[in-house]
Design an enzyme around this catalytic site. Structure first.
Site, PDB file in Angstrom:
ATOM      1  N   ALA A 115       0.845  -1.191   0.000  1.00  0.00           N
ATOM      2  CA  ALA A 115       0.000   0.000   0.000  1.00  0.00           C
ATOM      3  C   ALA A 115       0.882   1.244   0.000  1.00  0.00           C
ATOM      4  O   ALA A 115       2.023   1.208   0.446  1.00  0.00           O
ATOM      5  CB  ALA A 115      -0.879  -0.002   1.233  1.00  0.00           C
ATOM      6  N   GLY A 146       0.266  -5.304   0.245  1.00  0.00           N
ATOM      7  CA  GLY A 146      -0.870  -5.356  -0.675  1.00  0.00           C
ATOM      8  C   GLY A 146      -0.502  -6.045  -1.981  1.00  0.00           C
ATOM      9  O   GLY A 146      -1.368  -6.639  -2.642  1.00  0.00           O
ATOM     10  N   GLU A 162      -0.863  -9.611  -1.331  1.00  0.00           N
ATOM     11  CA  GLU A 162      -2.290  -9.945  -1.219  1.00  0.00           C
ATOM     12  C   GLU A 162      -2.965 -10.018  -2.585  1.00  0.00           C
ATOM     13  O   GLU A 162      -3.836 -10.848  -2.802  1.00  0.00           O
ATOM     14  CB  GLU A 162      -2.989  -8.921  -0.320  1.00  0.00           C
ATOM     15  CG  GLU A 162      -2.543  -9.075   1.122  1.00  0.00           C
ATOM     16  CD  GLU A 162      -3.091  -7.978   2.015  1.00  0.00           C
ATOM     17  OE1 GLU A 162      -2.702  -6.810   1.812  1.00  0.00           O
ATOM     18  OE2 GLU A 162      -3.889  -8.288   2.911  1.00  0.00           O
ATOM     19  N   GLU A 174       3.551  -5.825   7.003  1.00  0.00           N
ATOM     20  CA  GLU A 174       2.712  -4.799   7.658  1.00  0.00           C
ATOM     21  C   GLU A 174       2.988  -4.599   9.132  1.00  0.00           C
ATOM     22  O   GLU A 174       2.953  -3.474   9.631  1.00  0.00           O
ATOM     23  CB  GLU A 174       1.223  -5.134   7.462  1.00  0.00           C
ATOM     24  CG  GLU A 174       0.711  -4.957   6.042  1.00  0.00           C
ATOM     25  CD  GLU A 174       0.925  -6.181   5.157  1.00  0.00           C
ATOM     26  OE1 GLU A 174       1.681  -7.090   5.557  1.00  0.00           O
ATOM     27  OE2 GLU A 174       0.322  -6.232   4.074  1.00  0.00           O
TER      28      GLU A 174
END
Ligand code: NAI
Length: 731
Positions: free
Chosen positions: A71, A121, A124, A147
């Site tokens: 992210a 992300g 993911e 994270e």
């Protein structure tokens, strides 16, 4: 065929009906997942969903050595309202679910083609694909969920999809530590389905995607992976793990073990790891829907938490420092092609090691005699061999490194040295004589850096014929491990010299802060009153155990008394005296420390200190130490009070350093305290911590302590100013 007008994705459909999406964030060197990329991604998905001619999909990247780094952290940091975070995250969840459904509902396989960083992300997104193929580049390709390092958890389905792909234990390991995995390991874990050379990555990915589309039931990967997975699957440790995960009792054991280990490591100070564990557990025990919802709820609280904000600010500060030349002018650093280290002891050996292994610059160790040279060279070769043993270094590369380091007892070879780092004994006259001898043996452009831990650089440079070439490079022990380098400049240090030292520090893999000269510089200075306060607490009858436990609970990696033993009680006492001389009674240490030195207690190095040592191993507290310092441990003090007294001493001194211009910025003060002294990262450093509490609160606390304990708690003027204005130190 490309009728989609996307800014951040190159979208193409080939003649076989394979759509290729190349992530390509505009005006950036790497891809990060923010609202703009997400909008393009969802537009591309919508197109794939509705176009019957598209049979399969490949998601890759147009960036060099980067798939998707995660992210956009600036965007995450800007979120200060949990409801907005929840909304945005909900959209990401739904989007990744649509990626997954392209395969499960529409029969269009989606292959992630991964080269470079595939993190957070990015990981993911890859998990939502039906197959993952990575380049076999062990250096550049890495996969993981980092994270927690930013105080967060995977927030786009990672806590649910990862355990289902690689098993609960392996997923917890990745999610709770945040470490990343290279392709070979990723293959073994089943995190990726195939690895191939980067040159053919897209081609292979397209081929697999098409095969899977045309032959959905037989879609397997033909490479060695099936065998690799099977072998891994049949390994005894894996079978045991599986047995544990497959039955509810075993799973309970697994989760409670993970929880126990996590608490031991975080002391409850980091909310992200337990939140990640709750999300994984919810998904495994109560099903995917509950799992996804738990992940969302946990993430939204974390992203606005002070801990996450602190960890993100450290991340940004570190990034900024990577780009910081250390000077305000445009002076050009000297290209350092050869270095020398004076003294091959603990510090000199360590510095020569990082010169060799990290900076890869030829280094000459100068010592007083052959034995000294031998010690220095042995230090380097031991450190290099350790890396070979741990497979971090190939034997060939290690042999090459060994050639980079040489030893001498005279000044031969110094004529071509660009930068000398002095790490002889902590003695002003000796250091001055080193300056004079180096000046005689080297050219006018040779930089003289001293690794003194406490002597002002200005004093060392006194009498030098080239004082502008002199600078402090203060490393921390053990040099190979400690991330900070504190560079100290005097009024005379030339900008090009500072820039040269900063550039070398970065090559050595260090996070570098530049401070102005003064007794104790920044790090040694702020630790002095902290250590003194330990002495006062001991005099008041607080026990060693209580002091150390309180500060470890507050978030320091080791307690201050243990730290004194590690650094050396004699070293502490010596520095303490210098500090008192310079700063007066405010920094007076209780007499107890001197008595310890008189009693031949040096700490770990001679096996006699506050703690007992057996065969070099630290045991319990040496109860006889109380009699030596003339105190008796009978006072019970709240750990919150111990923490406040110690922490505020350090914080107030840090503020004074900013006020006096020792520090260039509050940012550097935060980074120096965290990376050099182990100040708790989740508190963001002394200045961020003041911002979090409010300068007015800190000033009030200090005032109260000053009333009880005297002037050493007088708040720094700069704190009072900030208390009045309400201005934060960090923005
Ligand atoms: P050390 O005692 O392990 O090593 C000093 C070395 O210097 C010895 O091997 C000695 O033979 C050599 N030496 C002495 N005179 C010399 C000369 N004229 N020419 C060449 N070599 C000579 O000491 P350590 O711990 O490595 O400290 C070195 C410096 O680093 C000191 O200034 C110390 O204050 C500073 N420092 C130490 C830290 C620590 O944690 N030990 C941390 C940061 C700085």
């Amino acid at each position: 065929m490309n009728d989609l007008n996307l800014t951040h994705i190159k979208f193409e459909v080939d003649g076989d009906g394979v759509a290729t999406l190349l992530l390509d964030c505009a005006d950036e060197h790497f891809n990060s997942l923010g609202p703009e990329l997400a909008t393009d991604l969802f537009a591309a998905i919508a197109r794939i969903e509705s176009d019957p001619d598209i049979k399969a999909v490949v998601i890759g990247s147009a960036k060099k050595d980067n798939f998707l780094s995660g992210a956009d952290i600036r965007w995450l940091q800007s979120l200060d309202d949990a409801t907005t975070a929840l909304e945005l995250l909900g959209e990401a969840h739904a989007g990744f679910m649509r990626v997954e459904k392209l395969t499960s509902d529409l029969g269009k396989p989606v292959v992630a083609a991964i080269h470079g960083a595939c993190l957070g992300g990015g990981m993911e997104l890859a998990l939502a694909c039906s197959m993952r193929i990575a380049s076999n580049d062990e250096k550049k390709t890495q996969l993981g969920q980092p994270e927690v390092q930013l105080g967060l958890i995977p927030g786009a389905g990672g806590t649910q999809r990862l355990p289902r792909l690689i098993g609960v234990a392996a997923a917890l390991d990745l999610i709770l530590t945040g470490r990343s995995i290279r392709p070979r390991r990723a293959m073994r874990m089943g995190l990726i389905d195939e690895a191939c050379p980067q040159e053919v990555l897209l081609e292979v990915a397209k081929k697999r995607a098409l095969e899977a589309a045309l032959n959905p039931t037989e879609a397997t990967v033909d490479s060695g992976n099936t065998i690799g997975r099977l072998r891994n699957f049949l390994a005894p440790s894996h079978l045991q793990q599986l047995a544990l995960e497959e039955n509810p009792v075993g799973r309970k054991v697994l989760f409670s073990k993970a929880e126990e280990k996590m608490l031991e490591q975080t002391k409850g100070n980091y909310p992200a790891p337990p939140a990640a564990l709750r999300a994984v557990k919810a998904g495994i025990e109560q099903g995917l829907d509950v799992g996804y919802e738990t992940e969302l709820q946990e993430f939204k609280d974390l992203v606005v938490s002070p801990e996450a904000k602190a960890l993100m600010s450290i991340f940004f500060a570190t990034q900024e420092l990577k780009r910081d030349s250390g000077i305000d002018s445009a002076a050009i650093p000297l290209a350092v092609r050869k270095t020398a280290v004076l003294g091959g002891g603990l510090m000199g050996g360590g510095i020569a090691t990082i010169n060799t292994t990290k900076a890869k610059v030829p280094t000459r160790i100068k010592e007083v005699d052959d034995a000294g040279v031998g010690r220095g060279l042995a230090y380097v070769s031991k450190a290099v061999n350790k890396q070979v043993k741990r497979r971090r270094l190939k034997p060939r590369a290690a042999a090459k490194m060994a050639h980079l380091v040489t030893g001498t007892t005279d000044w031969s070879g110094f004529g071509s040295v660009d930068l000398v780092i002095e790490a002889v004994f902590e003695d002003l006259e000796l250091k001055r004589s080193m300056v004079a001898q180096v000046e005689a043996a080297t050219g006018p452009k040779t930089v003289f850096a001293t690794n003194t831990s406490s002597i002002p650089i200005t004093l060392i440079a006194e009498g030098a014929s080239r004082p502008e070439n002199i600078i402090g490079m203060h490393y921390f022990s053990p040099v190979e491990k400690m991330p900070l380098l504190e560079i100290i400049v005097t009024d005379k240090t030339a900008d090009w010299v500072t820039a040269t030292a900063v550039a070398l520090g970065k090559r050595q893999g260090k996070t570098v802060i530049v401070v102005n000269d003064g007794t104790g510089f920044y790090t040694s200075r702020i630790i002095a009153p902290y250590m003194n306060e330990v002495g006062w607490l001991l005099e008041e009858g607080v026990s060693i155990q209580d002091i150390d436990a309180a500060m470890v609970d507050w978030g320091f990696p080791v307690g201050p008394v243990q730290l004194t033993d590690e650094v050396g009680i004699d070293v502490g006492a010596k520095v303490g005296k210098v500090m008192r001389q310079e700063f007066g009674d405010r920094l007076a240490a209780p007499a107890g420390f001197d008595k310890l030195v008189e009693d031949d207690r040096m700490g770990r190095k001679n096996g006699r200190g506050f703690y007992l040592y057996e065969d070099g191993e630290r045991k319990g507290v040496d109860e006889s130490v109380y009699a030596v310092i003339g105190s008796s441990p009978g006072t019970t003090m709240d750990s919150a009070e111990i923490q406040e007294r110690l922490a505020l001493q350090m914080i107030n001194e840090a503020a004074l350093c900013l006020q006096e211009g020792i520090l260039r910025s509050a940012r550097d003060g935060d980074i120096g305290a965290i990376f050099g002294l182990g100040f708790p990262p989740f508190r963001g450093g002394p200045f961020s911590y003041v911002d979090r509490l409010g300068a007015d609160t800190v000033v009030a606390k200090l005032g109260k302590l000053a009333d009880t304990h005297g002037d050493r708690y007088q708040p720094a003027a700069i704190l009072v100013e900030h208390a009045k204005s309400g201005e934060p130190f960090r923005r």
